[in-house]
Every structure is written in C-alpha cells, then in structure tokens.
Design an enzyme around this catalytic site. Sequence first.
Site, short mmCIF file in Angstrom:
data_model
loop_
_atom_site.label_atom_id
_atom_site.label_comp_id
_atom_site.label_asym_id
_atom_site.label_seq_id
_atom_site.Cartn_x
_atom_site.Cartn_y
_atom_site.Cartn_z
N GLY A 51 -98.63 44.14 -39.38
CA GLY A 51 -98.18 42.82 -39.85
C GLY A 51 -97.30 42.91 -41.07
O GLY A 51 -96.58 41.97 -41.40
N GLY A 52 -97.37 44.04 -41.79
CA GLY A 52 -96.46 44.27 -42.91
C GLY A 52 -96.65 43.30 -44.06
O GLY A 52 -97.73 42.75 -44.27
N THR A 53 -95.57 43.07 -44.77
CA THR A 53 -95.60 42.31 -46.02
C THR A 53 -96.01 40.86 -45.81
O THR A 53 -96.92 40.35 -46.47
CB THR A 53 -94.21 42.35 -46.68
OG1 THR A 53 -93.79 43.70 -46.80
CG2 THR A 53 -94.25 41.71 -48.05
N CYS A 54 -95.34 40.17 -44.91
CA CYS A 54 -95.55 38.72 -44.78
C CYS A 54 -97.01 38.41 -44.53
O CYS A 54 -97.63 37.61 -45.23
CB CYS A 54 -94.68 38.18 -43.65
SG CYS A 54 -94.88 36.41 -43.43
N HIS A 452 -89.48 5.96 -41.30
CA HIS A 452 -89.87 5.45 -42.61
C HIS A 452 -91.39 5.47 -42.72
O HIS A 452 -92.06 5.10 -41.75
CB HIS A 452 -89.37 4.02 -42.81
CG HIS A 452 -89.92 3.39 -44.06
ND1 HIS A 452 -89.41 3.70 -45.31
CD2 HIS A 452 -90.95 2.53 -44.26
CE1 HIS A 452 -90.09 3.02 -46.22
NE2 HIS A 452 -91.04 2.31 -45.61
C1 FAD Z 1 -95.09 37.73 -52.54
C2 FAD Z 1 -94.15 37.50 -51.39
C3 FAD Z 1 -94.04 36.24 -50.83
C4 FAD Z 1 -93.17 36.03 -49.77
N1 FAD Z 1 -93.09 34.78 -49.25
C5 FAD Z 1 -92.24 34.54 -48.24
C6 FAD Z 1 -92.15 33.25 -47.67
O1 FAD Z 1 -92.85 32.33 -48.08
N2 FAD Z 1 -91.29 33.06 -46.64
C7 FAD Z 1 -90.51 34.08 -46.16
O2 FAD Z 1 -89.74 33.86 -45.22
N3 FAD Z 1 -90.57 35.31 -46.69
C8 FAD Z 1 -91.42 35.57 -47.71
N4 FAD Z 1 -91.50 36.83 -48.22
C9 FAD Z 1 -90.66 37.89 -47.64
C10 FAD Z 1 -91.28 38.40 -46.33
O3 FAD Z 1 -92.58 38.85 -46.56
C11 FAD Z 1 -90.43 39.53 -45.72
O4 FAD Z 1 -89.09 39.13 -45.69
C12 FAD Z 1 -90.95 39.80 -44.32
O5 FAD Z 1 -92.23 40.38 -44.39
C13 FAD Z 1 -90.02 40.65 -43.46
O6 FAD Z 1 -90.27 41.95 -43.65
P1 FAD Z 1 -89.91 43.10 -42.61
O7 FAD Z 1 -90.14 42.68 -41.21
O8 FAD Z 1 -88.57 43.56 -42.96
O9 FAD Z 1 -90.94 44.25 -43.00
P2 FAD Z 1 -92.35 44.23 -43.69
O10 FAD Z 1 -93.08 42.97 -43.41
O11 FAD Z 1 -92.19 44.63 -45.11
O12 FAD Z 1 -93.10 45.37 -42.88
C14 FAD Z 1 -92.67 46.69 -42.87
C15 FAD Z 1 -93.79 47.55 -42.34
O13 FAD Z 1 -93.31 48.88 -42.16
C16 FAD Z 1 -94.32 49.79 -42.57
N5 FAD Z 1 -93.65 51.04 -42.92
C17 FAD Z 1 -92.77 51.25 -43.94
N6 FAD Z 1 -92.34 52.52 -43.91
C18 FAD Z 1 -92.94 53.13 -42.87
C19 FAD Z 1 -92.90 54.44 -42.34
N7 FAD Z 1 -92.10 55.38 -42.86
N8 FAD Z 1 -93.68 54.73 -41.26
C20 FAD Z 1 -94.48 53.79 -40.71
N9 FAD Z 1 -94.55 52.53 -41.18
C21 FAD Z 1 -93.79 52.20 -42.24
C22 FAD Z 1 -94.97 49.09 -43.74
O14 FAD Z 1 -96.27 49.59 -43.98
C23 FAD Z 1 -94.98 47.64 -43.28
O15 FAD Z 1 -96.16 47.34 -42.60
C24 FAD Z 1 -92.38 37.10 -49.27
C25 FAD Z 1 -92.50 38.37 -49.82
C26 FAD Z 1 -93.37 38.58 -50.87
C27 FAD Z 1 -93.48 39.95 -51.44
#
Ligand code: FAD
Length: 470
Positions: A51-54, A452
């Site tokens: 699920g990564g960052t989001c 409205h």
């Molecule tokens: C505090 C915060 C609040 C946010 N709020 C919002 C919001 O309200 N609305 C919005 O649209 N966006 C928001 N964002 C931004 C949003 O989270 C990101 O734009 C979104 O997650 C897209 O990320 P991504 O798909 O590029 O990768 P990510 O979600 O960052 O996932 C990348 C994944 O790749 C994995 N990975 C990395 N390197 C390797 C490797 N070498 N081998 C295997 N796995 C690896 C990581 O562990 C991670 O799980 C927010 C960000 C933060 C930090």
Amino acid sequence: MLYPSVPAKYPPGMNRFDAIVIGTGQAGPPLAGRLTAAGMTVAVIERKLVGGTCVNTGCTPTKALVASAQAAYTASRGADYGVLVEGVRVDMPRVKARALAVATSSRLGLDRWLRDMKGCTLIEGHARFEAPDSVRVGTDLLTAPRIFVNVGGRPFVPPLPGVDDVPFLTNRTILELDQVPEHLLVVGGSYIGLEFAQMHRRFGAKVTIVERLPRLIAREDADISEAIREILTGEGVTVRTGAECIRLGRHERGVAVFLDCAEGEPTAAGSHVLLAVGRRPNTDDLGLEKAGVATDARGYITVDDSLATNVPGIWALGDCNARGAFTHTAYNDFEIVAANLLDGEHRRVSDRVPAYALFIDPPLGRVGKTEAEARATGRRLLIGRRPMTRVARAIEKGDTRGFMNVVVDAETRQILGAAILGTGGDEAIHGILDVMNAGLPYEVLQRAVPIHPTVSELIPTMLGEMKLDT
Ligand SMILES: Cc1cc2nc3c(=O)[nH]c(=O)nc-3n(C[C@H](O)[C@H](O)[C@H](O)COP(=O)(O)OP(=O)(O)OC[C@H]3O[C@@H](n4cnc5c(N)ncnc54)[C@H](O)[C@@H]3O)c2cc1C
C-alpha cells in the site's frame, strides 16, 4: 507485528515473469491487476508495507487524524452552535488507534487482493536492478521483458546544522506519538507541515511553524498564503516566516530551532520538532545504473509523456517520476500505462489537469494555474473572487474563513485555474475541475443550476461577476 511476512510463492528456478512491478504504491497493484487479467504472470515486489505511503503513512492515517482534530475543534466550539460540551479532552492513544485501524484495514484489503490475484506473485524484499530485464531480491534473480517502477518517496531530512544532535520527527514517525506534544515545532510551512501543525494545535499542543520563505505554502498565490496564515494563527498557531539560517540544537524544554527572522525571537524552543521540508524519491538504492535508467539531478526517474523511461521495457509511475506527487496522479499514471499497453490507446501525462487539496480545515481545493502563473502567460484574463462570508452554506455551518477565486482566459473562455479555500472546498473544486477536463468554456458552468445551499452554488455567481484583470 501487524503485517505478516510475505513468503516467496514461486519455486526455485521459476523466476521468469511477463512483468515485474517494484513497489506497491498507488500504481503498482492496480497495474498488476490489469496485467494479470490480460493473462500475464506478474511479480510484485514490496520491501515494507503493502500500500506504500498513502495507505500506511500518508493520506489515509493523516486524513483520519485530521478528522479527529476536527471533532475536537467542533466540540470545543460547541457553544457557538448552542451545544454545551464540557471538558473536551483528547485521548491521543485512541486517536492514534483509530488512524491505525483505518490504515490497517486499507492495507490488509489490498494485501489480500494481491495474494488472491491469479497470476500474481507477491514477494517481500528490496528490489535492485541487475540489468534492464532483471531484478534481484535477496538471493533471487527475477527477469521480465517489462518492468514497472512504483517505488515512491520518503521524507527528506535536510542537512540543517545540528540535525544530528537532536531527536526529530518526520511525517512517518510523528504518527507513532502516543501523547500530544507539549510544544511542536514544525520546520516547513508547506502542505504536509501545515496539516500536522493545525491537527496538533487542535489536539492541544502549542505549535510553532518555522518557514524559510517569506510566506507559507509559497507555491500558491499570496492571498491564499495570507488567508491560510490567518486561519492557523486564528487557532493559536505561531508562524515564523522568512526564517534564514535555520539550525537545530538541544534546549532545556527539549529542542530548539534557531532562526534569523526579520522580526521576532531568534529562537523557537519546544518539546518536539517535525521536519516537513519535502520528500525524496526511493531511487538511490535501486540499481538504476545497472539498467541504464536515467534520473534527474534530484534522483527522480526521467520519463516521457507516456511514462516510459529511456530504457525500452522499463516504465516509472507515481512520485518517483516527478510528474505528480499525489495518490490521484500515481493512480492516473497506472491508467495511462495500462491503457497504452493493453488497450491500444495513446494517453499522455500532459493531458492531465493538475488538481490537489490541502487538508487543513477548512480545506483548500486547487485546480490548474494560480493567478500568478496565469498572469505569467501574458494572456488577457478574467478573474472572479468571492469571500466565504458571502456563501450561505458557510454561514450556516459556522465557518466563513477563506474565499474562492477563478481565473479565465478572456479570449478562449477556458478556465485556467481556481482555488476554493473554505468549508467543502476540497469537494466543491471538482465542479471546476470537471469543466476544465471537458475543455468547455466557463459559460457552461455559469449557466448550470447547482443545489442550494452548497458552496458549489456560488461558483456560477462568481463566474458571472468576473472582472478583466488590469
Ligand atoms: C503525510 C503525507 C500525507 C499525504 N496526503 C496526501 C493526500 O491527502 N492526498 C494525496 O493525493 N496524496 C497525499 N500524499 C502523497 C501520497 O501519499 C503519494 O503521492 C502516493 O502514496 C503515491 O505514491 P507512489 O505510488 O508513488 O508510491 P508510494 O505510495 O510511496 O509506495 C512506494 C512503495 O514502494 C516500496 N519500495 C520502494 N523502494 C523499493 C524497492 N527497492 N524494492 C521494493 N519495494 C520498494 C515502498 O516500500 C512503498 O511501499 C501524502 C503524503 C504524505 C507523506
């Protein structure tokens, strides 16, 4: 441990796939879904949390926390609404548990979906390129003719003097706090910093924002920055802008940020400091050089308008390509790549109308160009503006902070950009976004009949009252 480790499902020697996806952010999992549905075998590699960052440390937990903070704020203002609430108290472990539960539920759902996906192999580990068509995870070498990089980013820790001498929080570690900080110092007055600043103020912390630039959220127009500053200071947040020479050090109260501002004390002392000065791409330990994949000076992977890298067979999606920094842009990257590869389409990133929100309360919804960017094009502009004090829904809801504005090309009648800072602004902006996506002239929206009482109903009025920018 919340997250069960992912065993490699493939037998030794069976490491050849039709596609490899590195990272399970917002683009990788749905892409794996489309590729497997098309009959391909796909290896999805994740080094940490599915699920990564989001899902885990970004949008999901922070918006859950914003909701808790809003509940605390509304309760503290109960008397304004004729509701008497005595002794509002924030139970931080419960606030944290709620945010964690929302994030965990989302992660586990995605995890299950990937595990059950026919043709998909979910592999736990850190992936590094060995060659343009091969990736190493631990001792395993995986190969595929198509590799999709969705590695996202992580908090950028700036090389500030003293940063190694004090404990500091990032947008990730601040989620682990069990107690409301006594006094939170937030270094960085942009999107992430402002959301945490207001939320912790509402939880009961003293909060000071320290920003190097002369105004908060400097990418926005100056009047937006000023209105946001007023919203935050109105709730008791201290804002220090134009802070040159920021340095960190220990202090009897915990930690100090030393700064050199045009006015005010040269030191801000607090119990905790959050560094919220941006993010960096996870591309520094990916073996990109072994595959020959080009990056820019900051490490973002260089892509063309269809998100292909300079190496045939390798694409980069999401935050790591610097073409977006949001969940919706990462997801749209997936849609573009999938449509081009599987549906014979020719979709491009440059067709995307930029839109985003800042989830302070009231929120800022933004689309397209700022007024300053529109003026820089040299076009003749029509500009409309309306304060929230003249929006019936805002008055009824008891929050008239903020305003909305719109900028239109006077010749083509196309909307170039808009901002809605105010209650419901994150939703109401979509009416404008949809008209921009459809490429329709502003009169279409001006003649619409909205419901409205809503914030959206004033958009046609604002469009009808636009003035030529002089
Ligand atoms: C505090 C915060 C609040 C946010 N709020 C919002 C919001 O309200 N609305 C919005 O649209 N966006 C928001 N964002 C931004 C949003 O989270 C990101 O734009 C979104 O997650 C897209 O990320 P991504 O798909 O590029 O990768 P990510 O979600 O960052 O996932 C990348 C994944 O790749 C994995 N990975 C990395 N390197 C390797 C490797 N070498 N081998 C295997 N796995 C690896 C990581 O562990 C991670 O799980 C927010 C960000 C933060 C930090």
